[in-house]
Motif scaffolding. Sequence first.
Motif, PDB file in Angstrom:
ATOM      1  N   CYS A 204      -1.990  -9.612 -25.260  1.00  0.00           N
ATOM      2  CA  CYS A 204      -2.798  -8.628 -26.161  1.00  0.00           C
ATOM      3  C   CYS A 204      -3.831  -9.237 -26.949  1.00  0.00           C
ATOM      4  CB  CYS A 204      -1.583  -8.324 -27.251  1.00  0.00           C
ATOM      5  SG  CYS A 204      -2.306  -7.283 -28.480  1.00  0.00           S
TER       6      CYS A 204
ATOM      7  N   HIS B  41      -4.948  -8.793 -29.867  1.00  0.00           N
ATOM      8  CA  HIS B  41      -4.987  -8.882 -31.057  1.00  0.00           C
ATOM      9  C   HIS B  41      -4.457 -10.421 -31.455  1.00  0.00           C
ATOM     10  CE1 HIS B  41      -2.394  -8.091 -35.106  1.00  0.00           C
ATOM     11  NE2 HIS B  41      -3.548  -8.356 -35.520  1.00  0.00           N
ATOM     12  N   ARG B  42      -3.180 -10.650 -31.168  1.00  0.00           N
ATOM     13  CA  ARG B  42      -2.709 -11.897 -31.268  1.00  0.00           C
ATOM     14  C   ARG B  42      -2.142 -12.766 -30.352  1.00  0.00           C
ATOM     15  NH1 ARG B  42      -0.061 -11.422 -37.079  1.00  0.00           N
ATOM     16  NH2 ARG B  42       1.118 -13.209 -36.582  1.00  0.00           N
ATOM     17  N   GLY B  43      -2.105 -12.061 -29.060  1.00  0.00           N
ATOM     18  CA  GLY B  43      -1.840 -12.582 -28.024  1.00  0.00           C
ATOM     19  C   GLY B  43      -0.377 -12.561 -27.330  1.00  0.00           C
ATOM     20  N   ALA B  44       0.430 -11.564 -28.140  1.00  0.00           N
ATOM     21  CA  ALA B  44       1.940 -11.271 -27.562  1.00  0.00           C
ATOM     22  C   ALA B  44       1.877 -10.422 -26.156  1.00  0.00           C
ATOM     23  CB  ALA B  44       2.364 -10.323 -28.379  1.00  0.00           C
TER      24      ALA B  44
ATOM     25  N   TYR C 245       4.212  -6.024 -30.581  1.00  0.00           N
ATOM     26  CA  TYR C 245       4.193  -6.785 -31.710  1.00  0.00           C
ATOM     27  C   TYR C 245       3.692  -6.243 -32.889  1.00  0.00           C
ATOM     28  CZ  TYR C 245       3.813 -11.242 -34.504  1.00  0.00           C
ATOM     29  OH  TYR C 245       4.319 -12.319 -35.355  1.00  0.00           O
ATOM     30  N   HIS C 246       2.593  -5.392 -32.634  1.00  0.00           N
ATOM     31  CA  HIS C 246       1.733  -4.470 -33.652  1.00  0.00           C
ATOM     32  C   HIS C 246       1.552  -3.202 -33.153  1.00  0.00           C
ATOM     33  CE1 HIS C 246       0.944  -8.737 -34.823  1.00  0.00           C
ATOM     34  NE2 HIS C 246       1.652  -8.472 -35.915  1.00  0.00           N
ATOM     35  N   SER C 247       2.096  -2.773 -31.760  1.00  0.00           N
ATOM     36  CA  SER C 247       1.630  -1.633 -31.032  1.00  0.00           C
ATOM     37  C   SER C 247      -0.012  -1.475 -30.839  1.00  0.00           C
ATOM     38  CB  SER C 247       2.115  -0.493 -31.826  1.00  0.00           C
ATOM     39  OG  SER C 247       3.524  -0.448 -31.803  1.00  0.00           O
ATOM     40  N   TRP C 248      -0.533  -2.341 -30.819  1.00  0.00           N
ATOM     41  CA  TRP C 248      -1.865  -1.851 -30.049  1.00  0.00           C
ATOM     42  C   TRP C 248      -1.695  -1.612 -28.601  1.00  0.00           C
ATOM     43  CZ3 TRP C 248      -6.680  -5.645 -30.819  1.00  0.00           C
ATOM     44  CH2 TRP C 248      -6.923  -6.107 -32.363  1.00  0.00           C
TER      45      TRP C 248
ATOM     46  N   CYS D  42       1.588  -3.281 -26.657  1.00  0.00           N
ATOM     47  CA  CYS D  42       1.898  -4.424 -27.284  1.00  0.00           C
ATOM     48  C   CYS D  42       3.094  -4.219 -28.199  1.00  0.00           C
ATOM     49  CB  CYS D  42       0.868  -5.267 -28.095  1.00  0.00           C
ATOM     50  SG  CYS D  42       1.499  -6.682 -28.517  1.00  0.00           S
TER      51      CYS D  42
HETATM   52  S1  FES Z   1      -0.232  -9.232 -30.924  1.00  0.00           S
HETATM   53 FE1  FES Z   1      -0.336  -7.267 -29.810  1.00  0.00          FE
HETATM   54  S2  FES Z   1      -0.346  -5.849 -31.401  1.00  0.00           S
HETATM   55 FE2  FES Z   1      -0.597  -7.865 -32.371  1.00  0.00          FE
END
Ligand code: FES
Length: 407
Positions: free
Chosen positions: A98, A100-103, A120-123, A118
Motif C-alpha cells: 500500500c 500509504h504506509r506499506g501494509a 490497515y486504513h482502507s486505502w 488495504c
Molecule cells: S497502510 Fe494501507 S491504508 Fe494505511
Amino acid sequence: MDQTAWAERVRAQMDYEWSRKGPPEGFPSLPPLPTGRYTDPAFYALEREHLWKKAWLLAGRDEDLPEPGSYRTFDRTGSPLLIVRGRDGLLRGFFNTCQHRGAPVVRETCGAAQRLRCQYHSWTYDLDGTLLQVPDRRDFTELDMSQRALKPVRCEVYEGWVFVNEDSGAPPLREWLGPIAAEWSPLRGADLRAHGTRCERIPANWKTVADAFLETYHVRTIHPQTVAKLLDHRGAAMGLFAYGHSRMVTPKWEKAIEEQRAREGPFPEIPDLDPLYSETNPAYSLFPNLITPLDTIGFPFIRFWPIDVETTDVEWTFYGPPAETRSVEQAWEVYIKIFDEVMEEDFMNLAPMQRSVASGALESIPLSYQERRIYHLHEEIDRVIGRDRIPETLQVSPRLEPFWERG
Ligand code: FES
Ligand SMILES: [Fe+2]
C-alpha cells in the motif's frame, strides 16, 4: 519453428558428440570456479540485489488467475509481489505494498477481489493499481492520489506461464527467451495443465543445486538404476544461448526407446512432436533457476529458490495435456513418485558438497567440456551482477560467448 530442421541439427550435434576424441578444436579450457561463490555472504547479497531483482522468474500459470479480479501473491525472492487480472483480461504485476504506509493490499496468497483494499486504513485501489479512495481524504492536504498508484512490476506471459521481473528496464520476456520461445512452441504450453507440485528444502547453496541439473556426466554414478538405463550421456548435445539459457539433448539407449514404444500407457501425448522428443531427453535451463527435462507426455519445471546462502527450496511442477480420466490422474501420481526417486538421487550429495566447500577443503571447482553449461550459468550471474561489483577472487572469467547459438 521448423521442427524437422531443428531436430536434424540436434541429431548432427549428437553424432559429433559421440564421435569426438576430446573437446572440439579451439574450445577453451575453463578456469576453475571459486568455491566462495557458494558460501560467501557478500556474494549472496550481490545475487539478492542484482540477480533476483532483475531476472524474469516463473511465478505461476495463466489458468490459476481465471477471472477479472483473480490475484496471487509471489514472494519467492523476498519482495512482496502481487499478480492481478484486470477487467480488460490482462495480467498485471505490482508490489503488494500500500502506498500509504506499506501494509499489504491483499493478505491471502490467492483469491478474487473487485477492488484491492488495504486492511490497515482502507486505502482502495482498482485492479489496474489506480488509487481510488482514501478515507478522511480532507486530512491529507498535499496528497496527489495520481502519484500513489500501486508500484508496478513487469509481468508477461509465455504459453500460459506467467513470469515477473522487478527490473523495469529488463528486455521483453520473448526477447529474453530468445530461440527457446520458438523451440518450445511445438509443446503447446498454453494447452497444458499442472499435474502436481513438490517442494523440498535442501541444505545447500542454490547454485550447488542448479549445477547438479546442468550435466549428465554424473548419470552413470548417481542414477545407475534410473536415468542411466535411459540415457547415453556421451551423445549429449548442448546449446548455449544469450541471457544464460541453455539446452542439452541427451540420446536414449536404443533398447530404452524400443521399450518405451512397446509400452501402452494411459498418458495422452503432446501431439505432433518430432520423433526426436521420444528418442532423446531434451532438457533446457532458463536463467537463473528453471530446469526442464522435456518428454512427450509432459514434463516437470524444476525451480530453485534461495532461502539463505546455504539453503534452497527446490520446487517442481509437472505439466502435461489435461487429464481427462481418473486413470490418467493415477498414472501421473505413479510417474511423480518415480520422479521423486530420481530427485532424491540428485539431492543426496548436495548437503555434503555444501559442507565441503564451506570447510575450505575445496578451493575451486574444475569443470570439463561436458560441464560447460554450469560455466555458462556462472558467467551470466557475473554479467547480471556486474563484474566490477564482484571481488576479483570470486569472479568467473568470460570464455564461452563465442560458442553461443544465435537464433
Ligand atoms: S497502510 Fe494501507 S491504508 Fe494505511
Ligand atoms: Fe541427476
